[in-house]
Design an enzyme around this catalytic site. Structure first.
Site, PDB file in Angstrom:
ATOM      1  N   VAL A  46     121.926  35.880 -43.705  1.00  0.00           N
ATOM      2  CA  VAL A  46     121.311  35.151 -42.602  1.00  0.00           C
ATOM      3  C   VAL A  46     122.242  35.149 -41.387  1.00  0.00           C
ATOM      4  CG1 VAL A  46     120.402  32.905 -41.837  1.00  0.00           C
ATOM      5  CG2 VAL A  46     119.956  33.702 -44.165  1.00  0.00           C
ATOM      6  N   CYS A  47     123.547  35.035 -41.631  1.00  0.00           N
ATOM      7  CA  CYS A  47     124.527  34.911 -40.547  1.00  0.00           C
ATOM      8  C   CYS A  47     124.413  36.013 -39.485  1.00  0.00           C
ATOM      9  CB  CYS A  47     125.945  34.853 -41.115  1.00  0.00           C
ATOM     10  SG  CYS A  47     126.197  33.475 -42.252  1.00  0.00           S
ATOM     11  N   PRO A  48     124.336  37.296 -39.876  1.00  0.00           N
ATOM     12  CA  PRO A  48     124.265  38.311 -38.820  1.00  0.00           C
ATOM     13  C   PRO A  48     122.978  38.226 -37.999  1.00  0.00           C
ATOM     14  CG  PRO A  48     124.048  39.337 -40.974  1.00  0.00           C
ATOM     15  CD  PRO A  48     124.429  37.903 -41.199  1.00  0.00           C
ATOM     16  N   GLU A  50     121.517  35.450 -37.098  1.00  0.00           N
ATOM     17  CA  GLU A  50     121.745  34.376 -36.127  1.00  0.00           C
ATOM     18  C   GLU A  50     122.704  34.819 -35.029  1.00  0.00           C
ATOM     19  OE1 GLU A  50     121.511  30.175 -38.339  1.00  0.00           O
ATOM     20  OE2 GLU A  50     123.281  31.362 -38.865  1.00  0.00           O
ATOM     21  N   LEU A  51     123.812  35.437 -35.416  1.00  0.00           N
ATOM     22  CA  LEU A  51     124.798  35.880 -34.429  1.00  0.00           C
ATOM     23  C   LEU A  51     124.213  36.948 -33.516  1.00  0.00           C
ATOM     24  CD1 LEU A  51     128.068  35.933 -36.584  1.00  0.00           C
ATOM     25  CD2 LEU A  51     127.147  34.087 -35.183  1.00  0.00           C
TER      26      LEU A  51
END
Length: 187
Positions: A46-48, A50-51
């Site tokens: 999920v992190c990439p 969002e970033l």
């Protein structure tokens, strides 16, 4: 106790930014709006997304005088490796703060102690270094940069217009409210 309207606590960290390692502290924040965008870990799922969403909207934040700091408990070396190996993360033009000592994550009260990673926490900090917006999401729920941009505009508006408030779904240029006895029970 809530962190709203409290000053960012002291920290010193290294960030990966524009191909270099830079030093960042709470003093770096003064005089401008800042976003601390905590996420669990580099090289995840999920992190990439969002970033990357923040990267796609970064110019709109910059036009508002806002700097974004993504923050995880990874090292600045890991941030560089991820930046170099991921097409999505390679788009980032904002600093990627490293928090391997967990100081920043503890200061913002988002550290998951047993896992050594941060919650998905978003904090908008005003030019005085005070936290004006806090958003926390469960680890499996990604955030939306456009909604964050709307909230930043609202925070900036009410700072510039202290006798007004922004109602739900307020967008820039729309009507605000002036709290008064006349409005009680009329909305």
């Amino acid at each position: 106790m809530s962190l709203l309207n409290t000053e960012v606590k002291p920290f010193n960290a290294t960030a990966y930014y524009n191909g270099e390692f830079i030093d960042v502290s709470e003093e770096s924040l003064k005089g401008q709006w800042n976003i601390f965008f905590f996420y669990p870990a580099d090289f995840t799922f999920v992190c990439p997304t969002e970033l990357g969403d923040l990267a796609d909207n970064y110019e709109a934040f910059k036009k508002l005088g806002v700097e974004i700091y993504s923050v995880s408990t990874d090292t600045h070396f890991t941030h560089k490796a991820w930046h170099d190996s991921s097409e999505t993360i390679n788009k980032l033009q904002y600093p990627m703060l490293a928090d391997p000592t967990h100081t920043i994550s503890r200061n913002f009260e988002v550290l998951i102690e047993e896992d050594g990673v941060a919650e998905r926490g978003t904090f908008v900090v005003d030019p005085d270094g005070k936290i004006q917006i806090i958003e926390l999401n469960a680890g499996n729920i990604g955030r939306n940069a456009e909604e964050l941009l709307r909230k930043v505009k609202a925070a900036q508006y009410v700072r510039a217009n202290p006798n007004e408030v922004c109602p739900a779904k307020w967008e820039e240029g729309e009507a605000t409210l002036s709290p008064s006895l006349d409005l009680v029970g009329k909305i």
